[in-house]
Scaffold this motif. Sequence first.
Motif, PDB file in Angstrom:
ATOM      1  N   ASP A   1       0.675  -1.151   0.368  1.00  0.00           N
ATOM      2  CA  ASP A   1       0.053  -0.138  -0.561  1.00  0.00           C
ATOM      3  C   ASP A   1       1.029   1.536  -0.050  1.00  0.00           C
ATOM      4  OD1 ASP A   1      -2.350  -1.728  -0.018  1.00  0.00           O
ATOM      5  OD2 ASP A   1      -2.217  -1.645   1.855  1.00  0.00           O
ATOM      6  N   GLY A   2       1.066   2.041  -1.006  1.00  0.00           N
ATOM      7  CA  GLY A   2       1.754   2.970  -1.540  1.00  0.00           C
ATOM      8  C   GLY A   2       1.457   3.997  -0.854  1.00  0.00           C
ATOM      9  N   PRO A   3       1.719   5.022  -0.583  1.00  0.00           N
ATOM     10  CA  PRO A   3       1.006   6.654  -0.068  1.00  0.00           C
ATOM     11  C   PRO A   3       0.538   7.437  -0.870  1.00  0.00           C
ATOM     12  CG  PRO A   3       3.525   6.561   0.227  1.00  0.00           C
ATOM     13  CD  PRO A   3       3.709   5.142  -0.370  1.00  0.00           C
ATOM     14  N   GLU A   4      -0.716   7.928  -0.358  1.00  0.00           N
ATOM     15  CA  GLU A   4      -1.121   8.450  -0.909  1.00  0.00           C
ATOM     16  C   GLU A   4      -1.043  10.220  -0.251  1.00  0.00           C
ATOM     17  OE1 GLU A   4      -3.522   8.417  -3.771  1.00  0.00           O
ATOM     18  OE2 GLU A   4      -2.791   6.427  -3.114  1.00  0.00           O
ATOM     19  N   VAL A   5       0.154  10.650  -1.129  1.00  0.00           N
ATOM     20  CA  VAL A   5       1.111  11.594  -0.680  1.00  0.00           C
ATOM     21  C   VAL A   5       0.911  12.919  -1.956  1.00  0.00           C
ATOM     22  CG1 VAL A   5       1.877  10.913   1.155  1.00  0.00           C
ATOM     23  CG2 VAL A   5       3.353  10.626  -1.363  1.00  0.00           C
ATOM     24  N   ASP A   6       1.043  14.335  -0.323  1.00  0.00           N
ATOM     25  CA  ASP A   6       1.018  15.573  -2.189  1.00  0.00           C
ATOM     26  C   ASP A   6       2.664  15.981  -1.883  1.00  0.00           C
ATOM     27  OD1 ASP A   6       1.156  17.521  -3.437  1.00  0.00           O
ATOM     28  OD2 ASP A   6      -1.224  17.984  -2.916  1.00  0.00           O
ATOM     29  N   PRO A   7       3.269  16.333  -2.199  1.00  0.00           N
ATOM     30  CA  PRO A   7       4.930  17.245  -1.801  1.00  0.00           C
ATOM     31  C   PRO A   7       4.529  18.268  -1.513  1.00  0.00           C
ATOM     32  CG  PRO A   7       4.852  15.330  -4.481  1.00  0.00           C
ATOM     33  CD  PRO A   7       3.405  15.269  -4.389  1.00  0.00           C
TER      34      PRO A   7
ATOM     35  N   ARG B   1      11.507  16.901  -0.377  1.00  0.00           N
ATOM     36  CA  ARG B   1      11.190  15.486  -0.345  1.00  0.00           C
ATOM     37  C   ARG B   1      10.790  14.659   0.640  1.00  0.00           C
ATOM     38  NH1 ARG B   1      17.200  13.414  -3.406  1.00  0.00           N
ATOM     39  NH2 ARG B   1      16.540  14.848  -4.822  1.00  0.00           N
ATOM     40  N   TYR B   2       9.927  15.853   2.068  1.00  0.00           N
ATOM     41  CA  TYR B   2       9.135  14.795   2.188  1.00  0.00           C
ATOM     42  C   TYR B   2       7.450  15.096   2.413  1.00  0.00           C
ATOM     43  CZ  TYR B   2      12.961  14.157   5.845  1.00  0.00           C
ATOM     44  OH  TYR B   2      13.955  14.193   5.980  1.00  0.00           O
ATOM     45  N   ALA B   3       6.618  14.739   2.765  1.00  0.00           N
ATOM     46  CA  ALA B   3       5.268  14.270   2.614  1.00  0.00           C
ATOM     47  C   ALA B   3       4.278  14.095   3.421  1.00  0.00           C
ATOM     48  CB  ALA B   3       4.917  13.935   0.723  1.00  0.00           C
ATOM     49  N   HIS B   4       3.343  14.511   3.780  1.00  0.00           N
ATOM     50  CA  HIS B   4       2.663  13.854   4.590  1.00  0.00           C
ATOM     51  C   HIS B   4       1.310  12.898   4.064  1.00  0.00           C
ATOM     52  CE1 HIS B   4      -0.516  17.103   5.258  1.00  0.00           C
ATOM     53  NE2 HIS B   4       0.763  17.598   5.141  1.00  0.00           N
TER      54      HIS B   4
ATOM     55  N   ASP C   1      -3.309  11.610   4.569  1.00  0.00           N
ATOM     56  CA  ASP C   1      -4.504  12.071   4.986  1.00  0.00           C
ATOM     57  C   ASP C   1      -4.423  10.974   6.703  1.00  0.00           C
ATOM     58  OD1 ASP C   1      -5.136  13.668   2.959  1.00  0.00           O
ATOM     59  OD2 ASP C   1      -6.517  11.933   2.363  1.00  0.00           O
ATOM     60  N   ALA C   2      -3.321   9.845   6.680  1.00  0.00           N
ATOM     61  CA  ALA C   2      -3.855   9.641   8.467  1.00  0.00           C
ATOM     62  C   ALA C   2      -2.439   9.904   8.840  1.00  0.00           C
ATOM     63  CB  ALA C   2      -3.306   7.826   7.594  1.00  0.00           C
ATOM     64  N   GLY C   3      -1.581  10.801   9.092  1.00  0.00           N
ATOM     65  CA  GLY C   3      -0.759  11.398   9.924  1.00  0.00           C
ATOM     66  C   GLY C   3       0.370  10.603   9.827  1.00  0.00           C
ATOM     67  N   GLY C   4       1.239   9.992   8.532  1.00  0.00           N
ATOM     68  CA  GLY C   4       2.119   9.067   8.404  1.00  0.00           C
ATOM     69  C   GLY C   4       2.768   9.995   7.691  1.00  0.00           C
ATOM     70  N   VAL C   5       4.226  10.256   7.908  1.00  0.00           N
ATOM     71  CA  VAL C   5       4.793  11.071   7.257  1.00  0.00           C
ATOM     72  C   VAL C   5       6.061  10.632   6.293  1.00  0.00           C
ATOM     73  CG1 VAL C   5       7.308  12.917   7.644  1.00  0.00           C
ATOM     74  CG2 VAL C   5       5.261  13.053   8.931  1.00  0.00           C
ATOM     75  N   TRP C   6       6.584  10.628   4.917  1.00  0.00           N
ATOM     76  CA  TRP C   6       7.241  10.582   3.838  1.00  0.00           C
ATOM     77  C   TRP C   6       8.092  10.727   3.222  1.00  0.00           C
ATOM     78  CZ3 TRP C   6       5.569   5.171   2.684  1.00  0.00           C
ATOM     79  CH2 TRP C   6       3.824   4.576   3.204  1.00  0.00           C
TER      80      TRP C   6
ATOM     81  N   TYR D   1       8.312   6.887  -2.329  1.00  0.00           N
ATOM     82  CA  TYR D   1       8.333   7.892  -1.030  1.00  0.00           C
ATOM     83  C   TYR D   1       8.788   6.128   0.268  1.00  0.00           C
ATOM     84  CZ  TYR D   1       6.586  11.898  -2.424  1.00  0.00           C
ATOM     85  OH  TYR D   1       6.382  13.392  -2.965  1.00  0.00           O
ATOM     86  N   GLN D   2       9.752   6.650   1.093  1.00  0.00           N
ATOM     87  CA  GLN D   2       9.967   5.332   2.171  1.00  0.00           C
ATOM     88  C   GLN D   2       9.441   6.141   3.947  1.00  0.00           C
ATOM     89  OE1 GLN D   2      11.257   2.976   1.120  1.00  0.00           O
ATOM     90  NE2 GLN D   2      11.231   3.099  -0.649  1.00  0.00           N
ATOM     91  N   ARG D   3       8.314   5.498   4.098  1.00  0.00           N
ATOM     92  CA  ARG D   3       8.186   6.329   5.939  1.00  0.00           C
ATOM     93  C   ARG D   3       9.192   6.204   7.164  1.00  0.00           C
ATOM     94  NH1 ARG D   3       3.006   6.184   8.192  1.00  0.00           N
ATOM     95  NH2 ARG D   3       1.696   4.398   6.766  1.00  0.00           N
TER      96      ARG D   3
END
Length: 465
Positions: free
Chosen positions: A38-44, A51-54, A56-61, A69-71
């Motif tokens: 399950d890859g992240p649904e993130v917006d750069p 190169r960080y993003a988060h 909707d579930a509160g995870g940072v990548w 993207y790596q958690r």
Amino acid sequence: MDDTNKPEPAIGGKAGFIIAVLVSIASALAIWWMLSKDGPEVDPTNYPRSRYAHDDAGGVWFLRPGDGYQRVEGADASSFEPLPANAKGPVKYSGLARDRDHFYALGQRMPSVAPGSVRYLESRYYVAGDQAYYGTALLQGADPGRLRVFQNAVRYPNEYAHDDRHLYFQGHWIQGADIASLAKVPRETPTPAERVYLKDRHRVYYRDRVVAGAHPDQFTLITVEGQSRNLIYDAHYGYDGQRYFLGSEAVPERVAGTDRVLPPGSLKLLLADKLLGWHALFYQGRELFYHQPLANELKPLCQRDSGAPLERIGRGFYRDDRHLYYAWTALDHRKGRYASGLRGWYTGLEVVPGVHPDDLRLIGERRLRMQGKTLTGNLYQAGDRRFLNPSEGYLAGLWGVTEKGQPRRLDRARECLAYTRNPDWNYVPVWARNILILLAIVLIVIRGIRWLLRRRTAGIKGEHQ
């Protein structure tokens, strides 16, 4: 010159069947593995200039080139903030970040670094309390109060740093450097090599290595025009008045495949331009050589019928007392039933037949159209023939010009020709490659459908809340 006309063996029968089965199994496993994640649904744009993003579930990548993207384990999205890079520098992000309780470098938590103690310098160098770091690496022995990033390049990242006793390149300690005499290596025009060369009064440095045998007082950088940004195939050249250097190694004076050693200081650079020749070309008297950068070998190219010096007329365009010469380059793209891809690179040097250099006359700068492309350069005439020397170095240093004013490729004898095989050339049958392409398309479609379904599900949940 390497043999470029050897036929590739056909693959068929049992061997072809086995390859097809193995390719299909490997592709199926790859698709299963990628779909099971399950890859992240993130917006750069969540964290600009980083190169960080988060999600909707509160995870940072953290985005790692080549890995996606790596958690960032344990990061608190509500208090997470990247540290900005220098606003006017060539690097747009620092790779550093912090939240309420922790500090992060390149996506990794740094347990020994307090988030409020960090003072960012430049190019991933930073100080935290009584320690200094480059990214995730601790700079052993560094004095954090005296650490400075050496301002070596204006257009490129500055990778060297030092205190009063230590010199570092990308965090690696270079022993024995004379800090008091550190200086830039001179160059005529800006070049990416600026960021990886440095000198003191005793030695020249390339990255974290000493350039053995180089004379620092005369060492200069050679601008390789048309240099790509591929770190594997970049060629950084220097010259100390006697010898040429590739990176930290001297260009050999021994001619490859022979017992002949050229006299010191006799080799002259002719061409260092990736848009006109993948190889650097040199000459000594009548003889011409090419440099194979992957193996650092000097190889014979051909011989002229004159020992007069070669003079540069324009980009990739030369003369001696008898002939005009121009450089050209080409990619060896293999196309066929069994294999396809970039097989290697050519560099050639051609004589312009039937034209004496004293008959050449400059007309002026012109812009000429050719097959949807505009070539700009100096237009020359010799007798009833016209030639264009493109200023942007487009494939060849000289083009013929028709009566209608259109550039055309000159005939080539291909007697002075260098060739290097691409080390990344993998002999994969075309039909096997097509299977991979088809499976990749299927993978993209499936992942797109899953993404749309997740978005739709999230929208429905939002309507019912």
